[in-house]
Design a protein around this motif. Structure first.
Motif, PDB file in Angstrom:
ATOM      1  N   HIS A   1     -18.326   1.008 -50.523  1.00  0.00           N
ATOM      2  CA  HIS A   1     -17.091   1.642 -50.444  1.00  0.00           C
ATOM      3  C   HIS A   1     -15.926   0.657 -50.975  1.00  0.00           C
ATOM      4  CE1 HIS A   1     -18.660   4.949 -47.734  1.00  0.00           C
ATOM      5  NE2 HIS A   1     -19.515   4.038 -47.904  1.00  0.00           N
ATOM      6  N   LEU A   2     -15.599   0.881 -52.112  1.00  0.00           N
ATOM      7  CA  LEU A   2     -14.827  -0.226 -52.913  1.00  0.00           C
ATOM      8  C   LEU A   2     -13.246   0.107 -52.887  1.00  0.00           C
ATOM      9  CD1 LEU A   2     -14.828  -2.885 -54.513  1.00  0.00           C
ATOM     10  CD2 LEU A   2     -15.135  -1.364 -56.645  1.00  0.00           C
ATOM     11  N   VAL A   3     -12.623  -0.862 -52.394  1.00  0.00           N
ATOM     12  CA  VAL A   3     -11.124  -0.728 -52.349  1.00  0.00           C
ATOM     13  C   VAL A   3     -10.543  -1.777 -53.316  1.00  0.00           C
ATOM     14  CG1 VAL A   3      -9.037  -0.857 -50.930  1.00  0.00           C
ATOM     15  CG2 VAL A   3     -11.176   0.332 -50.000  1.00  0.00           C
TER      16      VAL A   3
ATOM     17  N   ARG B   1     -24.403  10.891 -39.203  1.00  0.00           N
ATOM     18  CA  ARG B   1     -23.462  10.124 -40.255  1.00  0.00           C
ATOM     19  C   ARG B   1     -22.464   9.363 -39.805  1.00  0.00           C
ATOM     20  NH1 ARG B   1     -23.990  12.521 -44.977  1.00  0.00           N
ATOM     21  NH2 ARG B   1     -22.222  12.100 -45.703  1.00  0.00           N
ATOM     22  N   GLN B   2     -22.918   8.705 -38.694  1.00  0.00           N
ATOM     23  CA  GLN B   2     -21.864   7.812 -38.082  1.00  0.00           C
ATOM     24  C   GLN B   2     -21.412   6.399 -39.181  1.00  0.00           C
ATOM     25  OE1 GLN B   2     -23.601   5.100 -35.269  1.00  0.00           O
ATOM     26  NE2 GLN B   2     -21.464   4.665 -34.145  1.00  0.00           N
ATOM     27  N   PHE B   3     -22.260   5.962 -39.857  1.00  0.00           N
ATOM     28  CA  PHE B   3     -21.937   4.791 -40.783  1.00  0.00           C
ATOM     29  C   PHE B   3     -21.069   5.341 -42.085  1.00  0.00           C
ATOM     30  CE2 PHE B   3     -26.026   3.007 -39.096  1.00  0.00           C
ATOM     31  CZ  PHE B   3     -25.445   2.639 -37.613  1.00  0.00           C
ATOM     32  N   VAL B   4     -21.355   6.734 -42.245  1.00  0.00           N
ATOM     33  CA  VAL B   4     -20.589   7.042 -43.388  1.00  0.00           C
ATOM     34  C   VAL B   4     -19.182   7.450 -42.924  1.00  0.00           C
ATOM     35  CG1 VAL B   4     -20.467   9.207 -45.019  1.00  0.00           C
ATOM     36  CG2 VAL B   4     -22.759   8.459 -44.537  1.00  0.00           C
ATOM     37  N   HIS B   5     -19.084   7.981 -41.786  1.00  0.00           N
ATOM     38  CA  HIS B   5     -17.795   8.146 -41.269  1.00  0.00           C
ATOM     39  C   HIS B   5     -16.821   7.004 -41.037  1.00  0.00           C
ATOM     40  CE1 HIS B   5     -14.683  10.185 -38.685  1.00  0.00           C
ATOM     41  NE2 HIS B   5     -14.650   9.146 -37.926  1.00  0.00           N
ATOM     42  N   LEU B   6     -17.573   5.940 -40.369  1.00  0.00           N
ATOM     43  CA  LEU B   6     -17.102   4.704 -40.169  1.00  0.00           C
ATOM     44  C   LEU B   6     -16.471   4.053 -41.511  1.00  0.00           C
ATOM     45  CD1 LEU B   6     -16.136   2.150 -38.573  1.00  0.00           C
ATOM     46  CD2 LEU B   6     -18.469   1.367 -38.957  1.00  0.00           C
ATOM     47  N   ALA B   7     -17.354   3.957 -42.524  1.00  0.00           N
ATOM     48  CA  ALA B   7     -17.205   3.315 -43.860  1.00  0.00           C
ATOM     49  C   ALA B   7     -15.960   4.016 -44.409  1.00  0.00           C
ATOM     50  CB  ALA B   7     -18.451   3.193 -44.609  1.00  0.00           C
ATOM     51  N   ARG B   8     -16.019   5.371 -44.564  1.00  0.00           N
ATOM     52  CA  ARG B   8     -14.954   6.245 -45.231  1.00  0.00           C
ATOM     53  C   ARG B   8     -13.704   5.918 -44.382  1.00  0.00           C
ATOM     54  NH1 ARG B   8     -18.299  11.502 -46.904  1.00  0.00           N
ATOM     55  NH2 ARG B   8     -19.537  10.450 -48.495  1.00  0.00           N
ATOM     56  N   ALA B   9     -13.528   5.904 -43.270  1.00  0.00           N
ATOM     57  CA  ALA B   9     -12.173   5.452 -42.432  1.00  0.00           C
ATOM     58  C   ALA B   9     -11.829   4.309 -42.636  1.00  0.00           C
ATOM     59  CB  ALA B   9     -12.658   5.784 -40.909  1.00  0.00           C
ATOM     60  N   LEU B  10     -12.592   3.327 -42.700  1.00  0.00           N
ATOM     61  CA  LEU B  10     -12.278   1.827 -42.894  1.00  0.00           C
ATOM     62  C   LEU B  10     -11.662   1.688 -44.407  1.00  0.00           C
ATOM     63  CD1 LEU B  10     -14.939  -0.406 -41.079  1.00  0.00           C
ATOM     64  CD2 LEU B  10     -12.569   0.396 -40.384  1.00  0.00           C
ATOM     65  N   ALA B  11     -12.525   2.673 -45.397  1.00  0.00           N
ATOM     66  CA  ALA B  11     -11.883   2.196 -46.766  1.00  0.00           C
ATOM     67  C   ALA B  11     -10.487   3.100 -46.860  1.00  0.00           C
ATOM     68  CB  ALA B  11     -12.890   2.882 -47.673  1.00  0.00           C
ATOM     69  N   SER B  12     -10.280   4.024 -46.166  1.00  0.00           N
ATOM     70  CA  SER B  12      -8.890   4.874 -46.587  1.00  0.00           C
ATOM     71  C   SER B  12      -8.107   3.843 -45.771  1.00  0.00           C
ATOM     72  CB  SER B  12      -9.119   5.904 -45.581  1.00  0.00           C
ATOM     73  OG  SER B  12      -9.067   5.587 -44.089  1.00  0.00           O
ATOM     74  N   GLN B  13      -8.273   2.775 -45.159  1.00  0.00           N
ATOM     75  CA  GLN B  13      -7.202   1.801 -44.613  1.00  0.00           C
ATOM     76  C   GLN B  13      -7.309   0.527 -45.269  1.00  0.00           C
ATOM     77  OE1 GLN B  13      -5.026   2.744 -42.187  1.00  0.00           O
ATOM     78  NE2 GLN B  13      -6.220   4.418 -42.478  1.00  0.00           N
ATOM     79  N   GLY B  14      -7.727   0.562 -46.559  1.00  0.00           N
ATOM     80  CA  GLY B  14      -7.859  -0.673 -47.492  1.00  0.00           C
ATOM     81  C   GLY B  14      -8.994  -1.594 -47.182  1.00  0.00           C
ATOM     82  N   ILE B  15      -9.926  -1.263 -46.343  1.00  0.00           N
ATOM     83  CA  ILE B  15     -11.226  -2.287 -46.189  1.00  0.00           C
ATOM     84  C   ILE B  15     -12.367  -1.962 -47.045  1.00  0.00           C
ATOM     85  CG2 ILE B  15     -12.646  -2.944 -44.189  1.00  0.00           C
ATOM     86  CD1 ILE B  15     -10.195  -2.347 -42.445  1.00  0.00           C
TER      87      ILE B  15
END
Length: 283
Positions: free
Chosen positions: A20-22, A44-58
Motif C-alpha cells: 500500500h504505497l503512499v 479481512r482484518q489486515f486489509v482494513h488496517l492497511a487501507r486505514a493506515l494508507a489513508s493517513q499517509g502511512i
C-alpha cells in the motif's frame, strides 16, 4: 491509495505481498502474519488496517510467510520467521526508499515472531504487538478457570442443554477438574521440565524485548484467552513484569474486543491506536 501485488524472495522461496504505497511517506508498517493466516487476515482484518493506515499517509506492506497463502515452500513455525521478516523489510525499503521509520505490526504468534526478530534489525523504530502468544500452562489454565468456565457455568443455556440431555455432564466436570488442577499445580516437576523444553520461544521473546532498543505498543483484547494468559504471565512472573516496566512498554486494551478484533468498531480502534503510535515517529 495504489495497491501493488508482487513477490519477493526469502531463502529461495517466493513470498506474495501487497504494498500500500503512499507518495513521500516517511513512516511505514510491515504486517507480520501469524498462525494459520495469510496476508488478508481473519475477516479481512489486515486489509482494513492497511487501507486505514494508507489513508493517513502511512505506507504498508503485508505478505504471506513461507508456505502460507500464495507463497511457496513448506510452512514454518512462528518462531522461525526471521528470514521472512528480514526479507520483507528489505523489500519494503527497496520499494519505499524515502521511509525514515519502519514499524513491525503483529497479532498473536505474529506478534511473538516480531518480538523475537526485532532486536536484530536496527532499521525498526517500533513494534505494535496485539495479544502476543506467550503460552504458559498454569497461566492459561487460570485464565480458563477465571474467565471461560465462570461464564460457561453461569450461562443458563449450558444447564438447559444438560437438562435436555444434549450435553456431557461427566465430560464437562472432568475437563474442569483437569483445568483446575493445572491452574493449581502450575509447572512443577515433570511438567516444569516439559514446559521449559516446549516453550523456549518464551525465553527468546524475553530476550528480544530486553535487547530491542525501540518503542513498543502492546494492544490487548478484553475478551480473549490469549490476552488473559499473556497478562497473567506479566502479573505472575517478576522478571517479565520488571522488564515491561523498565522498557516503558505502552499498553492499551479494548474490553469488548475478541482475539482478532472482529467487529468494525474494534478494527477501527486498532487502526486508530496503530496510527497514533506510528505517526509519533514523524515528530
Amino acid at each position: 491509495m495504489p495497491e501493488h501485488a508482487f513477490c519477493f524472495t526469502s531463502q529461495g522461496q517466493q513470498l506474495a505481498a501487497i504494498l500500500h504505497l503512499v507518495d513521500r511517506a516517511s513512516v511505514g508498517v510491515v504486517i507480520v502474519v501469524g498462525g494459520p493466516q495469510y496476508r488478508v487476515g481473519s475477516h479481512r482484518q489486515f486489509v482494513h488496517l492497511a487501507r486505514a493506515l494508507a489513508s493517513q499517509g502511512i505506507s504498508v506492506l503485508r505478505f504471506d510467510v513461507t508456505g502460507m497463502g500464495d507463497s511457496s515452500g513448506e510452512k514454518k513455525a512462528f518462531d522461525d520467521l526471521d528470514a521472512d521478516i528480514a526479507a520483507a523489510v528489505n523489500c519494503f525499503q527497496q520499494h519505499c526508499p524515502e521511509l525514515e521509520s519502519i514499524v513491525l505490526w503483529g497479532l498473536c504468534d505474529g506478534a511473538s515472531a516480531a518480538l523475537i526478530y526485532a532486536h536484530r534489525d536496527p532499521r525498526l523504530a517500533g513494534l505494535v504487538l496485539l495479544n502476543p502468544w506467550l503460552e504458559n500452562r498454569q497461566a492459561k489454565a487460570q485464565a480458563q478457570v477465571s474467565h471461560y468456565y465462570r461464564r460457561r457455568f453461569l450461562d443458563p443455556g449450558f444447564w438447559r442443554k444438560l437438562k435436555q440431555g444434549k450435553g456431557n455432564l461427566v465430560g464437562s466436570v472432568w475437563e474442569f477438574v483437569c483445568t483446575l488442577w493445572q491452574a493449581l499445580i502450575g509447572d512443577k516437576g515433570a511438567a516444569k521440565a516439559k514446559e521449559s523444553s516446549d516453550n523456549c520461544y518464551q525465553q527468546r521473546m524475553f530476550e528480544g524485548l530486553n535487547k530491542y532498543p525501540g518503542r513498543v505498543l502492546l494492544v490487548l483484547s478484553g475478551n480473549d484467552l490469549t490476552a488473559k494468559t499473556f497478562s497473567r504471565q506479566l502479573a505472575q512472573d517478576a522478571a517479565w513484569a520488571q522488564l515491561v516496566e523498565e522498557r516503558s512498554v505502552s499498553r492499551v486494551c479494548l474490553d469488548s474486543a475478541d482475539h482478532t478484533f472482529s467487529t468494525r468498531q474494534a478494527k477501527d480502534w486498532v487502526a486508530r491506536q496503530t496510527q497514533i503510535f506510528v505517526t509519533s515517529f514523524r515528530d
